[in-house]
Scaffold this motif. Structure first.
Motif, short mmCIF file in Angstrom:
data_model
loop_
_atom_site.label_atom_id
_atom_site.label_comp_id
_atom_site.label_asym_id
_atom_site.label_seq_id
_atom_site.Cartn_x
_atom_site.Cartn_y
_atom_site.Cartn_z
N ASP A 92 8.48 -6.13 -10.70
CA ASP A 92 8.51 -5.59 -9.35
C ASP A 92 7.63 -4.36 -9.32
O ASP A 92 8.00 -3.30 -9.78
CB ASP A 92 9.97 -5.26 -9.01
N ARG A 93 6.44 -4.54 -8.81
CA ARG A 93 5.51 -3.41 -8.86
C ARG A 93 5.58 -2.53 -7.63
O ARG A 93 5.24 -1.36 -7.67
CB ARG A 93 4.08 -3.93 -8.99
N ILE A 94 6.00 -3.15 -6.56
CA ILE A 94 5.86 -2.38 -5.33
C ILE A 94 6.88 -1.24 -5.25
O ILE A 94 6.59 -0.18 -4.73
CB ILE A 94 5.94 -3.30 -4.09
N SER A 95 8.07 -1.50 -5.81
CA SER A 95 9.10 -0.46 -5.67
C SER A 95 8.77 0.80 -6.43
O SER A 95 9.31 1.86 -6.16
CB SER A 95 10.44 -0.99 -6.15
N LEU A 141 5.85 2.20 -6.61
CA LEU A 141 4.75 2.98 -6.06
C LEU A 141 5.27 4.35 -5.67
O LEU A 141 6.44 4.49 -5.31
CB LEU A 141 4.17 2.28 -4.83
N PRO A 142 4.40 5.33 -5.71
CA PRO A 142 4.89 6.68 -5.38
C PRO A 142 5.44 6.75 -3.95
O PRO A 142 5.02 6.01 -3.07
CB PRO A 142 3.65 7.55 -5.51
N HIS A 153 5.14 8.71 -1.39
CA HIS A 153 4.34 8.90 -0.19
C HIS A 153 3.56 7.64 0.16
O HIS A 153 3.28 7.38 1.32
CB HIS A 153 3.40 10.09 -0.35
N VAL A 154 3.26 6.85 -0.84
CA VAL A 154 2.55 5.59 -0.55
C VAL A 154 3.49 4.62 0.15
O VAL A 154 3.12 3.96 1.12
CB VAL A 154 2.00 4.97 -1.85
N GLN A 171 3.95 5.51 3.56
CA GLN A 171 2.79 5.11 4.35
C GLN A 171 2.89 3.64 4.74
O GLN A 171 2.64 3.26 5.87
CB GLN A 171 1.54 5.33 3.51
N ILE A 172 3.26 2.82 3.76
CA ILE A 172 3.37 1.39 4.04
C ILE A 172 4.44 1.16 5.12
O ILE A 172 4.23 0.42 6.07
CB ILE A 172 3.75 0.62 2.76
N SER A 228 16.52 -4.78 -1.67
CA SER A 228 17.17 -4.61 -2.96
C SER A 228 17.74 -3.21 -3.00
O SER A 228 17.53 -2.43 -2.08
CB SER A 228 16.18 -4.80 -4.11
N LYS A 264 16.99 -0.63 -4.62
CA LYS A 264 16.03 0.48 -4.56
C LYS A 264 15.49 0.69 -3.17
O LYS A 264 15.06 1.76 -2.81
CB LYS A 264 14.87 0.18 -5.50
N TRP A 265 15.50 -0.38 -2.41
CA TRP A 265 14.90 -0.31 -1.10
C TRP A 265 15.86 0.09 0.00
O TRP A 265 15.47 0.20 1.14
CB TRP A 265 14.29 -1.67 -0.74
N ARG A 266 17.09 0.33 -0.36
CA ARG A 266 18.07 0.60 0.68
C ARG A 266 17.68 1.76 1.57
O ARG A 266 17.79 1.70 2.78
CB ARG A 266 19.42 0.92 0.07
N TYR A 267 17.29 2.80 0.95
CA TYR A 267 17.04 3.99 1.77
C TYR A 267 15.59 4.39 1.80
O TYR A 267 15.26 5.45 2.30
CB TYR A 267 17.90 5.15 1.27
#
Lengths: 416, 438
Positions: free
Chosen positions: A6-9, A11-12, A14-15, A18-19, A35, A37-40
């Motif tokens: 999982d590379r996207i999670s 990413l820094p 601020h990036v 931005q996305i 997932s 990590k993506w909750r918040y």
């Protein structure tokens, strides 16, 4: 095949911000389901945009749609965590609801820098007083709103860009607003009421675009103003007394615009400039003006005088656009011989492009074209577009005859 | 000028070499031409695999990070002083970035050309796109970061969570805690239709189960409706519903009635309704072992909070959340505070423990019980295989995990129907449906 990472999670932050900011709000909030990590992650996005595309609610009943929308915005605001840099609310079904007050209050506690509010329908929405306490506001855009700041309002100290369309505010409020926002660089006004004198006192103003009904325009301290686009949407100034015996509007207009670079005179604004004495040329040439666009009735003597005065005072013009008002021109008889006199000569040393449109091939229009052609030695292109196809051949015949100072010049006839 | 007089300068030449060469040439009487192209300077860069390469100066200097290294630290002038790239920039990514820089640093290209180059440039698989974003960010190349971010956003946009997880290989670890924007229930049919739509998928399953369901042995104080009615309701026939006892024990507080996200594991039987007004408030439903009765009024509240992954939430936040939870409980109804406290304290005792949901949903490790405030609810008594109404919080051991799926939905449909102003959301794989339907 090794396990996919999982590379996207990773990413820094601020990036990812931005996305997520680029996504419509709905998709951004939905990422909370992806997932753990993506909750918040979405709750940190700095831009919140609620517009008709972002939230698609299909329902017939207005109340339901409204309730849903209010709900969604409430929740997003509550769940959001972090500074809100930009907030935009522009949904077609949101009629001046009082919930907006609540949201503005919420935002005023933060440090919102850009605020856009567009009320599509209904009467002017009166903005709550907490809006005027947005300390960090840099860009403010309002559509269909009523501004009535509290007496203690000292302006938006950091405001650089102001866009008011279909707004109502009192004369003093307007003047106060403009003069107290010292950093204001861009000002757009469209269709306003409540004030009729555009007193612009803005030392940092660079861009000014106005279209509406007003009596008077005056600039003060506007030495950085480089782009002005003015449209007066009413034909003729109401008070004839004002025009008779008043000082030259033309002179007044240009006296405080020494560095103007682009000027657009739209609708009937040229009539305003015709009030008072029209000089044969401005006392101080507009050396920086390189683009001018004038909406003109070629058959009106005063308007032609204004245009002529202007053109003579701008030696460094690179591009000229002259748009006729065909509906008016038919009424009055053609004005001949205005531009064609020999001693009306001036040199357009830098003029490269001329666009003429909305003409019907009569007297003064042709004279004007002739004038421009014979005074522009570096002209590259002139396009002529008549208002209607009748008399087209005559026009072309005349165009063919005109002498051209520039051997490079192309005269292009465009179909109406 | 003859060939002889042309000084050929090797790319690796340093400035002093060149100056020396020029001096030598100038000693002679012949004019000297130093071919500009060969004087192009290069910057030495070491990629993460250890290899050192030369990059044309103007291309490399397009990256702010490299620029900084050269100007501020004076690196990159020779092989030994090569600039080493940050960790996130692999050799393949670096060459991609160089391609980008090489195109964009050439002046005089139109916007259109830049745009079309960009469009073609980002056409790559998502894995490489992510790597590229990360690499561009390490090199502080903002235009490329913007470009790749937008490309990634375009990929995410409009897709369901499953699809996104698929594309980016994200772990599906939110089964218990999927959160949804709360929906406020309003007294209108579209909502019912909406919920019905959500369960459209499982209707067939329900129908099958209906046959298996035992409708006998109903207790007397069972709700007026029969299971058939309920099922038919679920199946879209709202006329089958008899009037519900619209008991509203709790004062409806409009402002705070933002409803509860619910958690449900796919194989699990239970959904809890909880009120959540803040980020980070994760309410967890109990699992197969324990059946929680759900409050079906609009003030649903599941006071006990469990966190699956403590790493993500720091203790201070948890504590705050607990307090909120308690506060909210108090707000709910003045009749209930003690009750709530009681219930809370039952489970409380220690900080919310980590709840691990393993395959069959056992809660054995779970030290506390998840409690819900129940006011009026209809419960499927698995033991007796009948419906019953309950007025208090009760725990009923669950029988099977698979059976609860249906119960769950039924319960919600029922509750929904009975209490017009209740807020129900079932958060499971239907989450995406619901959100989509918003």
């Amino acid at each position: 095949m090794d396990t996919e990472l999982d590379r996207i999670s990773s990413l820094p932050g601020h990036v990812l911000d931005q996305i997520l900011s680029v996504l419509p709000i709905r998709d951004a909030v939905r990422t909370s389901n992806l997932s753990r990590k993506w909750r918040y992650k979405w709750s940190h996005i700095p831009h919140l945009v609620f517009d008709t595309q972002c939230i698609s609610i299909t329902s017939e009943d207005q109340t339901i749609v409204k309730n849903k929308l209010v709900n969604i915005i409430d929740h997003v605001l509550l769940l959001h965590n972090g500074p809100i840099y930009k907030f935009k609310l522009s949904h077609r079904d949101l009629l001046g609801v009082s919930d907006i007050d609540r949201w503005i209050l919420h935002l005023s506690r933060g440090s919102t820098k850009e605020f856009v509010l567009e009320i599509w329908k209904g009467q002017r929405y009166k903005l709550p007083s907490c809006l005027y306490s947005f300390e960090n506001l840099i860009h403010l855009e309002l559509f269909n709103c009523l501004l009535k700041p509290p007496l203690a309002f000292k302006g938006f100290r950091n405001l650089k860009s102001l866009d008011l369309q279909h707004v109502t505010l009192a004369q003093e409020v307007f003047e106060n607003l403009i003069s107290s926002c010292a950093l204001l660089e861009r000002l757009t006004l469209m269709n306003f009421d409540g004030f009729t004198h555009l007193k612009i006192n803005a030392p940092n103003l660079q861009f000014f675009d106005v279209g509406g009904i007003f009596d008077d325009v005056s600039f003060e301290n506007t030495f950085l103003l480089t782009l002005v686009s003015i449209g007066l949407y009413v034909n003729g100034i109401n008070d004839r007394n004002v025009s008779r015996g008043s000082s030259s509007k033309m002179l007044r207009f240009f006296v405080n615009l020494p560095h103007i670079r682009r000027l657009e005179i739209q609708s009937y604004f040229i009539k305003y400039l015709a009030i008072g004495k029209i000089p044969s040329r401005l006392p101080k040439s507009c050396m920086d003006l390189n683009y001018i666009s004038i909406r003109i009735n070629f058959n009106d003597f005063e308007e032609n005088s204004v245009a002529f005065c202007l053109l003579k005072s701008c030696p460094n013009l690179q591009e000229i656009e002259m748009l006729g008002r065909p509906e008016e021109q038919a009424a009055v008889g053609p004005l001949a011989g205005f531009w064609g006199d020999d001693h009306w000569k001036c040199l357009f040393g830098q003029l490269r492009l001329v666009k003429i449109a909305g003409i019907s091939g009569i007297g003064s229009e042709l004279d004007c074209i002739k004038f421009l052609l014979s005074n522009s030695p570096v002209l590259e292109q002139m396009t002529v577009k008549p208002a209607s196809s009748e008399g087209g051949l005559e026009l072309v015949k005349e165009l063919l005859r005109f002498r051209r100072a520039s051997i490079q010049a192309e005269v292009i006839y465009l179909e109406p | 000028m003859s060939e002889v007089d042309m000084a050929v300068v090797k790319p690796e030449a340093f400035v002093d070499d060149i100056i020396q060469l020029m001096r030598n040439c100038l000693k002679g009487s012949n004019p000297v031409a130093i071919v500009c192209q060969m004087m192009r300077s290069y910057i030495w860069i070491q990629t993460t695999d250890g290899a050192v390469q030369q990059v044309e100066q103007e291309v490399a200097m397009f990256c702010p990070m490299i620029c900084q290294e050269v100007i501020q630290k004076g690196r990159g002038s020779s092989k030994n002083h090569a600039i080493s790239l940050p960790q996130g920039v692999g050799p393949s990514m670096f060459s991609l970035i160089l391609d980008y820089c090489r195109f964009h640093q050439v002046p005089g290209r139109s916007n259109k050309e830049h745009k079309s180059f960009d469009e073609k440039f980002v056409r790559m698989d998502t894995k490489r796109l992510c790597e590229l974003t990360s690499a561009a960010d390490s090199l502080q190349l903002k235009p490329l970061v913007d470009l790749t971010s937008r490309a990634l956003a375009r990929i995410i946009e409009g897709k369901t969570p499953e699809e996104i997880r698929e594309i980016f290989h994200l772990p599906d670890d939110l089964t218990e805690e999927e959160k949804l924007e709360p929906l406020k229930n309003t007294n209108d049919d579209p909502r019912i239709r909406l919920l019905n739509r959500l369960y459209a998928k499982k209707r067939k399953e329900l129908k099958e189960r209906e046959k298996l369901k035992d409708v006998e042995g109903r207790e007397e104080h069972v709700d007026d409706r029969s299971v058939d009615d309920l099922l038919s309701f679920i199946n879209g026939d709202s006329k089958g519903m008899k009037t519900s006892k619209n008991r509203k024990k709790h004062q409806k507080r409009k402002d705070q009635q933002k409803c509860a996200p619910m958690y449900k594991k796919d194989s699990n039987a239970f959904s809890s309704l909880c009120h959540n007004a803040k980020v980070g408030h994760e309410l967890q439903s109990s699992l197969s072992e324990t059946l929680k009765l759900q409050d079906v009024t609009d003030m649903i509240f599941a006071p006990t909070v469990g966190f699956e992954d403590v790493d993500e939430i720091d203790p201070a936040l948890k504590e705050e959340i607990d307090r909120e939870v308690e506060d909210f409980a108090r707000i709910l109804n003045s009749d209930w505070p003690e009750r709530m406290q009681e219930l809370l304290s039952l489970g409380q005792g220690k900080r919310p423990a980590q709840l691990s949901i393993n395959g069959n949903g056992t809660l054995k490790r779970f030290g506390m019980t998840v409690v819900s405030v129940t006011l009026y609810v209809i419960v499927w008594m698995e033991r007796t295989r009948s419906w019953a109404t309950m007025n208090s919080a009760v725990w009923i051991p669950a029988q099977t995990t698979s059976g609860w799926n249906n119960f769950d939905q039924m319960l919600m449909q029922v509750a929904y129907g009975k209490q017009k102003d209740c807020i129900l959301i079932d958060v499971n794989s239907h989450l995406s449906d619901l959100w989509r339907a918003l």
